[in-house]
Design a protein around this motif. Structure first.
Motif, PDB file in Angstrom:
ATOM      1  N   GLY A  13      46.154  45.652  54.211  1.00 56.54           N
ATOM      2  CA  GLY A  13      46.745  45.248  52.931  1.00 56.54           C
ATOM      3  C   GLY A  13      46.885  46.434  51.986  1.00 56.54           C
ATOM      4  N   GLY A  14      47.255  46.140  50.743  1.00 54.57           N
ATOM      5  CA  GLY A  14      47.495  47.189  49.754  1.00 54.57           C
ATOM      6  C   GLY A  14      46.269  48.064  49.533  1.00 54.57           C
ATOM      7  N   LEU A  15      45.161  47.465  49.130  1.00 52.77           N
ATOM      8  CA  LEU A  15      43.949  48.252  48.901  1.00 52.77           C
ATOM      9  C   LEU A  15      43.326  48.674  50.219  1.00 52.77           C
ATOM     10  CD1 LEU A  15      42.142  46.402  45.971  1.00 52.77           C
ATOM     11  CD2 LEU A  15      43.954  48.091  45.909  1.00 52.77           C
ATOM     12  N   GLY A  16      43.384  47.774  51.202  1.00 56.99           N
ATOM     13  CA  GLY A  16      42.750  48.044  52.503  1.00 56.99           C
ATOM     14  C   GLY A  16      43.290  49.313  53.139  1.00 56.99           C
ATOM     15  N   ALA A  33      40.398  45.737  60.095  1.00 58.06           N
ATOM     16  CA  ALA A  33      40.444  44.383  60.649  1.00 58.06           C
ATOM     17  C   ALA A  33      41.331  43.523  59.763  1.00 58.06           C
ATOM     18  CB  ALA A  33      39.042  43.797  60.715  1.00 58.06           C
ATOM     19  N   ASP A  34      42.273  42.839  60.372  1.00 56.71           N
ATOM     20  CA  ASP A  34      43.173  42.021  59.566  1.00 56.71           C
ATOM     21  C   ASP A  34      43.654  40.819  60.372  1.00 56.71           C
ATOM     22  OD1 ASP A  34      45.112  41.215  57.505  1.00 56.71           O
ATOM     23  OD2 ASP A  34      44.914  43.267  56.786  1.00 56.71           O
ATOM     24  N   VAL A  35      44.162  39.830  59.650  1.00 54.28           N
ATOM     25  CA  VAL A  35      44.642  38.604  60.277  1.00 54.28           C
ATOM     26  C   VAL A  35      46.157  38.727  60.446  1.00 54.28           C
ATOM     27  CG1 VAL A  35      45.139  37.244  58.180  1.00 54.28           C
ATOM     28  CG2 VAL A  35      44.144  36.110  60.167  1.00 54.28           C
ATOM     29  N   GLU A  40      55.595  44.301  63.445  1.00 53.79           N
ATOM     30  CA  GLU A  40      56.226  44.992  62.305  1.00 53.79           C
ATOM     31  C   GLU A  40      55.162  45.568  61.367  1.00 53.79           C
ATOM     32  OE1 GLU A  40      56.919  41.730  63.156  1.00 53.79           O
ATOM     33  OE2 GLU A  40      58.722  42.273  64.294  1.00 53.79           O
ATOM     34  N   ARG A  41      54.160  44.729  61.060  1.00 49.36           N
ATOM     35  CA  ARG A  41      53.078  45.177  60.168  1.00 49.36           C
ATOM     36  C   ARG A  41      52.319  46.340  60.796  1.00 49.36           C
ATOM     37  NH1 ARG A  41      48.543  41.389  57.832  1.00 49.36           N
ATOM     38  NH2 ARG A  41      48.437  42.690  56.001  1.00 49.36           N
ATOM     39  N   LEU A  42      52.069  46.201  62.087  1.00 43.24           N
ATOM     40  CA  LEU A  42      51.317  47.230  62.792  1.00 43.24           C
ATOM     41  C   LEU A  42      52.063  48.564  62.750  1.00 43.24           C
ATOM     42  CD1 LEU A  42      48.813  47.852  64.475  1.00 43.24           C
ATOM     43  CD2 LEU A  42      50.093  47.167  66.517  1.00 43.24           C
ATOM     44  N   ASN A  86      33.927  44.759  52.743  1.00 40.59           N
ATOM     45  CA  ASN A  86      34.455  43.391  52.716  1.00 40.59           C
ATOM     46  C   ASN A  86      35.557  43.329  51.662  1.00 40.59           C
ATOM     47  OD1 ASN A  86      32.773  41.991  54.688  1.00 40.59           O
ATOM     48  ND2 ASN A  86      31.081  42.477  53.292  1.00 40.59           N
ATOM     49  N   ASN A  87      36.779  43.546  52.137  1.00 38.85           N
ATOM     50  CA  ASN A  87      37.918  43.710  51.225  1.00 38.85           C
ATOM     51  C   ASN A  87      38.934  42.579  51.351  1.00 38.85           C
ATOM     52  OD1 ASN A  87      40.135  45.329  49.719  1.00 38.85           O
ATOM     53  ND2 ASN A  87      40.983  45.084  51.779  1.00 38.85           N
ATOM     54  N   ALA A  88      38.947  41.866  52.482  1.00 32.56           N
ATOM     55  CA  ALA A  88      39.969  40.816  52.678  1.00 32.56           C
ATOM     56  C   ALA A  88      39.886  39.795  51.550  1.00 32.56           C
ATOM     57  CB  ALA A  88      39.772  40.126  54.025  1.00 32.56           C
ATOM     58  N   ASN A 151      38.912  28.947  41.591  1.00 33.26           N
ATOM     59  CA  ASN A 151      38.469  29.216  42.969  1.00 33.26           C
ATOM     60  C   ASN A 151      38.198  30.706  43.166  1.00 33.26           C
ATOM     61  OD1 ASN A 151      41.214  29.862  42.757  1.00 33.26           O
ATOM     62  ND2 ASN A 151      41.855  28.654  44.526  1.00 33.26           N
ATOM     63  N   TYR A 152      39.153  31.532  42.792  1.00 34.98           N
ATOM     64  CA  TYR A 152      39.066  32.985  42.993  1.00 34.98           C
ATOM     65  C   TYR A 152      37.942  33.580  42.130  1.00 34.98           C
ATOM     66  CZ  TYR A 152      40.995  37.798  43.335  1.00 34.98           C
ATOM     67  OH  TYR A 152      41.189  39.135  43.555  1.00 34.98           O
ATOM     68  N   ALA A 153      37.856  33.160  40.865  1.00 29.86           N
ATOM     69  CA  ALA A 153      36.818  33.693  39.977  1.00 29.86           C
ATOM     70  C   ALA A 153      35.430  33.297  40.473  1.00 29.86           C
ATOM     71  CB  ALA A 153      37.033  33.195  38.552  1.00 29.86           C
ATOM     72  N   TYR A 184      43.722  45.510  37.468  1.00 24.01           N
ATOM     73  CA  TYR A 184      45.053  45.227  38.031  1.00 24.01           C
ATOM     74  C   TYR A 184      45.567  46.455  38.762  1.00 24.01           C
ATOM     75  CZ  TYR A 184      44.783  40.845  35.776  1.00 24.01           C
ATOM     76  OH  TYR A 184      44.361  39.587  35.430  1.00 24.01           O
ATOM     77  N   ILE A 185      45.762  46.285  40.054  1.00 23.81           N
ATOM     78  CA  ILE A 185      46.122  47.403  40.916  1.00 23.81           C
ATOM     79  C   ILE A 185      47.473  47.095  41.554  1.00 23.81           C
ATOM     80  CG2 ILE A 185      45.309  48.893  42.790  1.00 23.81           C
ATOM     81  CD1 ILE A 185      43.261  48.681  40.491  1.00 23.81           C
ATOM     82  N   GLU A 186      48.272  48.123  41.705  1.00 22.51           N
ATOM     83  CA  GLU A 186      49.622  47.977  42.276  1.00 22.51           C
ATOM     84  C   GLU A 186      49.541  47.664  43.778  1.00 22.51           C
ATOM     85  OE1 GLU A 186      52.754  48.907  40.403  1.00 22.51           O
ATOM     86  OE2 GLU A 186      53.463  47.716  42.098  1.00 22.51           O
ATOM     87  N   THR A 187      49.638  46.392  44.137  1.00 21.50           N
ATOM     88  CA  THR A 187      49.642  45.968  45.556  1.00 21.50           C
ATOM     89  C   THR A 187      50.532  44.724  45.659  1.00 21.50           C
ATOM     90  OG1 THR A 187      47.851  44.357  45.380  1.00 21.50           O
ATOM     91  CG2 THR A 187      47.193  46.629  45.834  1.00 21.50           C
ATOM     92  N   PRO A 188      50.803  44.256  46.905  1.00 21.32           N
ATOM     93  CA  PRO A 188      51.597  43.031  47.046  1.00 21.32           C
ATOM     94  C   PRO A 188      51.016  41.857  46.264  1.00 21.32           C
ATOM     95  CG  PRO A 188      51.334  44.106  49.174  1.00 21.32           C
ATOM     96  CD  PRO A 188      50.483  44.865  48.211  1.00 21.32           C
TER      97      PRO A 188
END
Ligand code: NAD
Length: 244
Positions: A13-16, A33-35, A40-42, A86-88, A151-153, A184-188
């Motif tokens: 991902g963006g930060l990952g 490690a990613d789901v 294409e992503r690879l 643990n970033n996911a 949920n996220y918080a 706030y970080i510039e990612t998807p």
């Protein structure tokens, strides 16, 4: 000494991706490690990380058994798992009145359950070798709350408690456990914000810009360094002064 082995979840991902690159540049042997690893992503990921010691593994961090299998494979193939990031993370935003149980559970499982699943499997090996570095990627939302993100918080605030409790359990074994709370970080993830919300948010950041993934990656590289063994149970906010 052989290279330290690092596992970064949500590593594509963006930060990952930035975290994987920073750790590889710091001399680590990295597994992203990613789901849902599509060809294409690879290909994009491999282009971004070309020439660096970074492998990819497919993993759903919400799956306790799969987390155990990956940790055992790494320990068998690479000899150890020394650094766990643990970033996911995912968001499923809705105000509480509109949130359904599936949105609640998905966010708690991926953002918080994952830290339990991976640490539960990784900690024995770290303890046996007398060295470990765990960094949990939390969020400013876990410190301040955020509209539409109960949920996220809750998951991200939960990571702070998890971090401190585990840090106490393993402090005497050469293992540190810390969290990093990005603003706030510039990612998807943030590019998906409505433009007006994004503009308002950037205007409120004291340093006057949205963060770069490298700002977070630098903090993770610092906390996972061999020399930072006296920092544990800490939360490092990397938010441009948005919350202090
Ligand atoms: P992102 O969407 O770019 O990356 C998240 C990654 O996690 C993706 O590669 C995705 O495939 C992966 N993922 C999702 N579900 C998974 C699962 N079940 N198993 C394995 N991998 C899974 O988002 P990002 O901005 O890079 O976020 C990374 C972390 O930083 C998240 O924990 C997020 O909550 C946190 N964070 C981000 C920001 C920000 O501004 N971008 C701010 C605060 C916190």
């Amino acid at each position: 000494m052989s290279k330290r082995v690092a596992l970064v979840t949500g590593g594509m991902g963006g930060l990952g991706t930035a975290i994987c690159i920073a750790l590889a540049q710091a001399g680590r042997s990295v597994v992203a490690a990613d789901v849902a690893v599509t060809p294409e992503r690879l290909a994009l990921f491999q282009q971004a990380t070309a020439g660096l010691d970074i492998q990819v593994a497919e993993l759903d961090v919400a799956d306790h058994q799969a987390c155990g299998e990956l940790v055992r494979t790494l320990q068998a193939d690479a000899g150890s798992l020394d650094i766990l990031v643990n970033n996911a993370g995912i968001t499923r935003d809705a105000t509480l009145r509109k949130m359904d149980p599936a949105q609640w559970e998905a966010v708690l499982d991926v953002n918080l359950g994952s830290a339990f699943h991976l640490c539960r499997h990784a900690i024995d090996g770290m303890q046996a070798r007398g060295f470990g570095r765990v960094v949990n990627i939390s969020s400013i939302s876990g410190q301040t709350g955020n509209f539409g993100q109960t949920n996220y918080a809750a998951a991200k605030a939960g990571l702070h408690g998890f971090t401190m409790a585990l840090a106490r359990e393993v402090a005497a074994k050469g293992i540190t456990v810390n969290s990093v709370s990005p603003g706030y970080i510039e990612t998807p993830m943030t590019r998906a914000m409505p433009p007006e919300v994004r503009e308002r948010t950037v205007a409120s950041v004291p340093v006057g810009r949205i963060g770069a993934p490298e700002d977070i990656a630098r903090a993770v590289a610092f906390l996972t360094d061999d020399a930072t063994g006296y920092i544990t149970g800490a939360n490092l906010p990397v938010n441009g002064g948005l919350f202090m």
